[in-house]
Design an enzyme around this catalytic site. Structure first.
Site, PDB file in Angstrom:
ATOM      1  N   CYS A 109       0.862  -1.178   0.000  1.00  0.00           N
ATOM      2  CA  CYS A 109       0.000   0.000   0.000  1.00  0.00           C
ATOM      3  C   CYS A 109       0.898   1.228   0.000  1.00  0.00           C
ATOM      4  O   CYS A 109       1.203   1.784   1.050  1.00  0.00           O
ATOM      5  CB  CYS A 109      -0.919   0.001   1.214  1.00  0.00           C
ATOM      6  N   CYS A 110       1.356   1.618  -1.194  1.00  0.00           N
ATOM      7  CA  CYS A 110       2.182   2.816  -1.348  1.00  0.00           C
ATOM      8  C   CYS A 110       3.423   2.767  -0.465  1.00  0.00           C
ATOM      9  O   CYS A 110       3.933   3.806  -0.034  1.00  0.00           O
ATOM     10  CB  CYS A 110       1.378   4.074  -1.013  1.00  0.00           C
ATOM     11  N   GLY A 111       3.900   1.576  -0.164  1.00  0.00           N
ATOM     12  CA  GLY A 111       5.088   1.468   0.653  1.00  0.00           C
ATOM     13  C   GLY A 111       4.859   1.748   2.120  1.00  0.00           C
ATOM     14  O   GLY A 111       5.793   1.738   2.921  1.00  0.00           O
ATOM     15  N   LYS A 112       3.620   1.982   2.533  1.00  0.00           N
ATOM     16  CA  LYS A 112       3.341   2.373   3.917  1.00  0.00           C
ATOM     17  C   LYS A 112       3.047   1.161   4.801  1.00  0.00           C
ATOM     18  O   LYS A 112       3.072   1.257   6.008  1.00  0.00           O
ATOM     19  CB  LYS A 112       2.145   3.321   3.966  1.00  0.00           C
TER      20      LYS A 112
END
Length: 266
Positions: A109-112
């Site tokens: 998830c977007c790197g998060k």
């Protein structure tokens, strides 16, 4: 398609309490109808739904599940409302891997962090690139139009409302006892009528859950307007998939949770 039943509400005699005593009156009740989808001769799924616009429901559900991408992939669709079955034959038969429809897929998830999808969601949910913008007044106006369009909700209070809109107003509205079904009916309508979706908006009466957000991503709209609240996972997905989520559209105010650039002042 065979005829569908038209009775989506029934009238029952009830006992009403008014704070001082009971009295008898008539009340309109939403109909709950089980519909089993038979796909190429095999049982695929059973949905509990409002028995209206059932062909759209089946088409949208199959597209949402990744079984089809276009309406012309369906060779025939027959609904037997007397028995509660929808019989679907595909142009090209597919080997259904049913275990994939319930297995979770862990994606980034977007790197998060990591988000949990079902396998078919991972295949069919897509990042939305819509550049459509609307004003705050548009949000309020479209919500009012959606609520006014639902006679079944006004009769029963027991269904969810959804509408596919442009900036100008409602293109089509649908109701169902199941909030997911209401969105699948919109999806089916769009596929059956070749409606372009990149500039469209979904207006919705229910909570913006992760499942509702994924339905919107599969349909391909960039803005989801709701009179209710979102969940945290829905907002994580909205951030990742490029969808503007707006909630609590009531009175003169609302909350913009994600991708605020699509909602303009005024």
């Amino acid at each position: 398609m065979d005829n569908e039943i038209d009775e989506v509400t029934i009238t029952r005699s009830i006992m009403r309490f008014d704070g001082q005593g009971f009295y008898e009156q008539e009340d309109d009740i939403a109909v709950e109808f089980p519909l089993t989808v038979m796909l190429d001769g095999q049982e695929f799924a059973t949905m509990v739904c409002t028995p209206a616009d059932m062909e759209e429901l089946v088409v949208g559900f199959l597209a949402s599940e990744g079984v089809i991408r276009r309406y012309d992939e369906i060779k025939s669709l027959t609904i037997d409302d007397s028995k509660g079955f929808a019989y679907v034959e595909l142009v090209i038969k597919k080997e259904m891997q049913n275990h994939h429809h319930s297995k979770r897929f862990i994606g980034s998830c977007c790197g998060k962090g990591r988000q949990f999808y079902f396998y078919n969601d991972m295949k069919t949910a897509k990042t939305v690139m819509s550049k459509t913008t609307i004003t705050g007044q548009d949000c309020q106006r479209l919500m009012t139009l959606m609520q006014e369009s639902s006679s079944h909700f006004q009769q029963t209070g027991g269904v969810h409302n959804s509408a596919l809109c442009s900036k100008e107003g409602i293109i089509v509205s649908r109701t169902d006892i199941g909030r997911h079904n209401a969105l699948d009916k919109l999806f089916g309508y769009c596929l059956m009528n070749h409606i372009p979706l990149k500039d469209k908006i979904i207006v919705f009466s229910g909570r913006i859950s992760s499942e509702v957000l994924l339905k919107a991503a599969k349909i391909g709209v960039g803005i989801v307007l709701s009179k209710s609240a979102p969940t945290n996972l829905a907002l994580d997905l909205a951030e990742e998939l490029g969808i503007t989520a707006v909630g609590f559209i009531r009175g003169q105010g609302f909350n913009v949770y994600t991708h605020q650039e699509r909602i303009l002042g005024g």
